[in-house]
Design a protein around this motif. Structure first.
Motif, PDB file in Angstrom:
ATOM      1  N   ASN A  70       0.850 108.037  62.864  1.00 47.96           N
ATOM      2  CA  ASN A  70       0.164 108.615  64.020  1.00 47.96           C
ATOM      3  C   ASN A  70       0.945 109.789  64.585  1.00 47.96           C
ATOM      4  O   ASN A  70       0.345 110.761  65.046  1.00 47.96           O
ATOM      5  CB  ASN A  70      -0.024 107.565  65.119  1.00 47.96           C
ATOM      6  CG  ASN A  70      -1.069 106.536  64.774  1.00 47.96           C
ATOM      7  OD1 ASN A  70      -1.836 106.695  63.836  1.00 47.96           O
ATOM      8  ND2 ASN A  70      -1.083 105.449  65.517  1.00 47.96           N
ATOM      9  N   ALA A  71       2.275 109.691  64.568  1.00 45.12           N
ATOM     10  CA  ALA A  71       3.101 110.790  65.066  1.00 45.12           C
ATOM     11  C   ALA A  71       2.839 112.041  64.244  1.00 45.12           C
ATOM     12  O   ALA A  71       2.726 113.147  64.786  1.00 45.12           O
ATOM     13  CB  ALA A  71       4.586 110.414  65.017  1.00 45.12           C
ATOM     14  N   THR A  77      -2.375 117.657  65.007  1.00 52.57           N
ATOM     15  CA  THR A  77      -3.502 117.937  65.889  1.00 52.57           C
ATOM     16  C   THR A  77      -3.117 118.871  67.022  1.00 52.57           C
ATOM     17  O   THR A  77      -3.866 119.790  67.352  1.00 52.57           O
ATOM     18  CB  THR A  77      -4.064 116.621  66.471  1.00 52.57           C
ATOM     19  OG1 THR A  77      -4.491 115.797  65.382  1.00 52.57           O
ATOM     20  CG2 THR A  77      -5.228 116.873  67.410  1.00 52.57           C
ATOM     21  N   PHE A  78      -1.958 118.654  67.619  1.00 50.81           N
ATOM     22  CA  PHE A  78      -1.624 119.352  68.851  1.00 50.81           C
ATOM     23  C   PHE A  78      -0.629 120.492  68.710  1.00 50.81           C
ATOM     24  O   PHE A  78      -0.446 121.260  69.646  1.00 50.81           O
ATOM     25  CB  PHE A  78      -1.097 118.350  69.895  1.00 50.81           C
ATOM     26  CG  PHE A  78      -2.117 117.322  70.271  1.00 50.81           C
ATOM     27  CD1 PHE A  78      -3.230 117.673  71.001  1.00 50.81           C
ATOM     28  CD2 PHE A  78      -1.987 116.007  69.858  1.00 50.81           C
ATOM     29  CE1 PHE A  78      -4.186 116.731  71.345  1.00 50.81           C
ATOM     30  CE2 PHE A  78      -2.931 115.055  70.197  1.00 50.81           C
ATOM     31  CZ  PHE A  78      -4.038 115.417  70.944  1.00 50.81           C
ATOM     32  N   PRO A  85       6.829 122.423  60.675  1.00 48.45           N
ATOM     33  CA  PRO A  85       7.847 122.582  59.639  1.00 48.45           C
ATOM     34  C   PRO A  85       7.156 122.702  58.273  1.00 48.45           C
ATOM     35  O   PRO A  85       6.018 122.242  58.104  1.00 48.45           O
ATOM     36  CB  PRO A  85       8.680 121.311  59.733  1.00 48.45           C
ATOM     37  CG  PRO A  85       7.851 120.341  60.489  1.00 48.45           C
ATOM     38  CD  PRO A  85       6.878 121.104  61.309  1.00 48.45           C
ATOM     39  N   PRO A  86       7.816 123.316  57.293  1.00 48.20           N
ATOM     40  CA  PRO A  86       7.178 123.563  55.987  1.00 48.20           C
ATOM     41  C   PRO A  86       6.592 122.317  55.331  1.00 48.20           C
ATOM     42  O   PRO A  86       5.497 122.367  54.793  1.00 48.20           O
ATOM     43  CB  PRO A  86       8.308 124.154  55.143  1.00 48.20           C
ATOM     44  CG  PRO A  86       9.249 124.763  56.133  1.00 48.20           C
ATOM     45  CD  PRO A  86       9.154 123.896  57.361  1.00 48.20           C
ATOM     46  N   TRP A  87       7.299 121.168  55.371  1.00 45.49           N
ATOM     47  CA  TRP A  87       6.768 119.973  54.710  1.00 45.49           C
ATOM     48  C   TRP A  87       5.470 119.513  55.345  1.00 45.49           C
ATOM     49  O   TRP A  87       4.576 119.034  54.665  1.00 45.49           O
ATOM     50  CB  TRP A  87       7.800 118.843  54.702  1.00 45.49           C
ATOM     51  CG  TRP A  87       8.058 118.218  56.045  1.00 45.49           C
ATOM     52  CD1 TRP A  87       9.001 118.588  56.953  1.00 45.49           C
ATOM     53  CD2 TRP A  87       7.364 117.111  56.632  1.00 45.49           C
ATOM     54  NE1 TRP A  87       8.938 117.790  58.059  1.00 45.49           N
ATOM     55  CE2 TRP A  87       7.947 116.875  57.893  1.00 45.49           C
ATOM     56  CE3 TRP A  87       6.310 116.308  56.210  1.00 45.49           C
ATOM     57  CZ2 TRP A  87       7.512 115.873  58.744  1.00 45.49           C
ATOM     58  CZ3 TRP A  87       5.871 115.296  57.062  1.00 45.49           C
ATOM     59  CH2 TRP A  87       6.470 115.087  58.311  1.00 45.49           C
ATOM     60  N   LEU A  88       5.335 119.706  56.667  1.00 42.10           N
ATOM     61  CA  LEU A  88       4.126 119.286  57.353  1.00 42.10           C
ATOM     62  C   LEU A  88       2.980 120.266  57.108  1.00 42.10           C
ATOM     63  O   LEU A  88       1.820 119.869  57.031  1.00 42.10           O
ATOM     64  CB  LEU A  88       4.408 119.122  58.843  1.00 42.10           C
ATOM     65  CG  LEU A  88       3.503 118.212  59.643  1.00 42.10           C
ATOM     66  CD1 LEU A  88       3.285 116.879  58.956  1.00 42.10           C
ATOM     67  CD2 LEU A  88       4.066 117.999  61.032  1.00 42.10           C
TER      68      LEU A  88
END
Length: 124
Positions: A70-71, A77-78, A85-88
């Motif tokens: 969820n984090a 989302t926000f 960050p690149p991985w996200l």
């Protein structure tokens, strides 16, 4: 100002902004680390929170792993894409493609089912 976080109940952990506190709680094996990961996602720079969120996705407690996911979802989302960050960023792009493919698959499956029902209706 010293803040108080209740690791047993999870109270206050959505406001967690102390990376050292999260690290110490992880080493102690505290409960509610997934909830605290959401707090880190909202209250800390992503480059600092990201490694801890990833660690939380590997917790042995399945419920807490879910909160860590969820984090990630809340962050995507926000937080503006350019600030991730690149991985996200990679995960968000892959997730978007997979979601679109799943939507197309479902659309085709529903259309085929509707066609089959219509064909069966003519034969009766």
């Amino acid at each position: 100002m010293t803040r108080s976080w209740d690791w047993a109940t999870g109270e206050g952990l959505l406001g967690l902004d102390d990376l050292g506190e999260w690290d110490a709680a992880f080493e102690r094996g505290e409960r509610n680390l997934g909830t605290a990961a959401i707090g880190l996602a909202f209250n800390c720079p992503l480059e600092d929170a990201s490694p801890r969120i990833v660690r939380a996705t590997q917790l042995p407690d399945t419920d807490q792993r879910g909160f860590a996911v969820n984090a990630v979802g809340d962050t995507m989302t926000f937080v503006p894409f350019r600030d991730l960050p690149p991985w996200l960023k990679r995960w968000k792009a892959v997730s978007a493609v997979l979601n679109k493919l799943e939507a197309w698959r479902l659309r085709i499956a529903y259309a085929a089912e509707d066609a089959w029902q219509a064909l069966r209706g003519r034969r009766s």
